[in-house]
Design a protein around this motif. Structure first.
Motif, PDB file in Angstrom:
ATOM      1  N   GLN A   1       2.067   1.900  -3.407  1.00 37.78           N
ATOM      2  CA  GLN A   1       0.705   2.413  -4.349  1.00 37.78           C
ATOM      3  C   GLN A   1       0.262   3.743  -3.948  1.00 37.78           C
ATOM      4  O   GLN A   1      -0.034   4.647  -4.791  1.00 37.78           O
ATOM      5  N   LYS A   2       0.689   4.193  -2.749  1.00 41.38           N
ATOM      6  CA  LYS A   2       0.257   5.627  -2.410  1.00 41.38           C
ATOM      7  C   LYS A   2       1.267   6.673  -3.029  1.00 41.38           C
ATOM      8  O   LYS A   2       1.016   7.590  -3.585  1.00 41.38           O
TER       9      LYS A   2
ATOM     10  N   GLU B   1       0.470   6.851  -6.618  1.00 41.93           N
ATOM     11  CA  GLU B   1      -0.752   7.616  -6.664  1.00 41.93           C
ATOM     12  C   GLU B   1      -0.179   9.078  -6.576  1.00 41.93           C
ATOM     13  O   GLU B   1      -0.912   9.984  -7.176  1.00 41.93           O
TER      14      GLU B   1
ATOM     15  N   LEU C   1       0.867  -1.081  -0.194  1.00 37.07           N
ATOM     16  CA  LEU C   1       0.135  -0.211   0.054  1.00 37.07           C
ATOM     17  C   LEU C   1       0.842   1.339   0.088  1.00 37.07           C
ATOM     18  O   LEU C   1       0.493   2.376  -0.640  1.00 37.07           O
TER      19      LEU C   1
ATOM     20  N   TYR D   1      -0.985  -2.373 -11.519  1.00 33.04           N
ATOM     21  CA  TYR D   1      -1.670  -1.062 -11.155  1.00 33.04           C
ATOM     22  C   TYR D   1      -2.524  -0.390 -12.279  1.00 33.04           C
ATOM     23  O   TYR D   1      -1.842  -0.398 -13.480  1.00 33.04           O
TER      24      TYR D   1
ATOM     25  N   SER E   1      -6.032   2.689  -2.371  1.00 32.67           N
ATOM     26  CA  SER E   1      -4.612   2.872  -1.781  1.00 32.67           C
ATOM     27  C   SER E   1      -4.882   2.905  -0.232  1.00 32.67           C
ATOM     28  O   SER E   1      -3.909   3.028   0.453  1.00 32.67           O
TER      29      SER E   1
END
Length: 396
Positions: free
Chosen positions: A5-6, A9, A2, A37, A114
């Motif tokens: 992923q953040k 992002e 995560l 993703y 996320s």
């Protein structure tokens, strides 16, 4: 995961979702090997933020901060425009659900944002819990490769096909011949490394998908595997899959177990359920090996095993000269030969051949230890090995 992923992002200005197999595996308690993703950004959005496009048919994006191990795909839709696995045009998805809708199975159409929240519009979590393989939509039938992928997932996870999956598999079956041999072989070889390799073939059979790529296996569906005292009421198809199931997790050994009775469907009907001399009918094995574009080495191995597999079961009755000849023929792959023959025994009614009989295993191990350094001629080698085989038989 995560955290990455953040960070991704943060470099897009848009929400980024973990999708597909990675989410499926996380929900099953499996460490994901491949991480995908997706974002609903446009190519211009990403290029403006330092992302670089790669790929031809559909671009994926890389960023210097993350490297090639963390690629970002655009949410997309697909439209069928021609036959085959590659006969699609793509467009940008307007929503995450649009992107998930184009995927093959509900278990692969799950996303995670996320924050760790799960987006599951097609109830894939329920199908994971119940071990069901269900297509996301009838569009499954637009891509013939999906039939083989579904069969592989059945083998990998021990999941069961649903009626809706079989319908779309049968619909796309005529297009299976448009697939490249490389893609079909890849799916099969992956399935042969799973805990339930036989599920791959039973799923294809149920979906009407054996005809083009596995006709030799399909031909055994209604042929008795042998006399009832040896095989019960099993068919050649069933016996071969029982043998594959019993084989160790090795692709080549399982291929040997798969093909060893390909000659039985060619037995004259008037002598059934017997299959005298079926081990010498190797043309179907050669046809299968060449259709799958196996190496010449693997083809020879499959053919040699087919010719020699019955001798494993008759070894106790064979003379030393015949035992040595067998040993010499299979010596380069004797471990695989013995493993595949043992799997054949375990795919039968057990009161005919003891599946735990280690006679030939022990003989070969003993012949391996014979010191041949004093032998100057081939005939000297054979005499020494035959002497040792005769001594072994006496002791047994």
């Amino acid at each position: 995961m995560l955290d990455i992923q953040k960070k991704i992002e943060g470099q897009t200005g848009k929400k980024v979702y973990l999708v597909g197999g990675a989410v499926r595996d996380l929900l099953m308690g499996i460490e994901p090997k491949d991480v995908d993703y997706v974002t609903l950004a446009t190519p211009d959005d990403l290029l403006a933020r330092g992302w670089e496009a790669t790929g031809k048919s559909f671009p994926v994006f890389r960023h210097p901060m993350f490297g090639p191990s963390h690629e970002l795909a655009l949410g997309r839709t697909e439209r069928k425009v021609a036959q085959g696995h590659n006969g699609f045009e793509w467009g940008l998805a307007k929503s995450l659900v649009d992107d998930l809708l184009r995927r093959d199975l509900t278990i692969n159409a799950i996303a995670m944002d996320s924050t760790g929240a799960i987006i599951d519009p097609f109830n894939g979590r329920d199908d994971i819990k119940n071990k069901y393989l269900r297509p996301v939509s009838p569009a499954f039938a637009e891509d013939p490769l999906r039939s083989f992928r579904a069969a592989r997932f059945a083998a990998k996870y021990g999941f069961y096909y649903t009626a809706s999956l079989l319908r779309v598999m049968r619909e796309v079956a005529p297009e299976l011949q448009t697939l490249s041999v490389e893609r079909v072989r890849e799916e099969m070889m992956k399935a042969l490394k799973t805990d339930k390799p036989h599920y791959f073939f039973t799923t294809l059979r149920a979906g009407g998908s054996l005809d083009y790529w596995f006709p030799e296996l399909k031909a055994g569906e209604n042929i008795p595997a042998g006399p009832a005292h040896a095989h019960g009421d099993t068919s050649v198809f069933d016996h071969l899959l029982l043998s594959v199931k019993a084989a160790p997790v090795d692709e080549e050994v399982r291929l040997m177990a798969l093909v060893h009775d390909f000659g039985k469907p060619l037995t004259p009907k008037e002598i059934l359920p017997h299959h005298y001399g079926h081990e010498n009918v190797t043309d179907p094995v050669v046809a299968f090996a060449r259709r799958m574009n196996f190496s010449e080495t693997l083809e020879r191995k499959l053919v040699s095993h087919t010719k020699m597999h019955m001798r494993y079961h008759l070894a106790r009755k064979m003379r030393p000269v015949k035992l040595v000849k067998l040993y010499r023929v299979v010596r380069r792959f004797k471990t695989d030969y013995l493993s595949a023959c043992l799997a054949d025994s375990r795919g039968r009614v057990k009161d005919v051949f003891d599946p735990e009989d280690r006679y030939l295993h022990d003989l070969f191990a003993r012949l391996d230890k014979v010191d041949l350094s004093s032998c100057k001629k081939e005939e000297d080698v054979l005499k020494l090995l035959e002497k040792e085989a005769a001594a072994f038989k006496k002791e047994m």
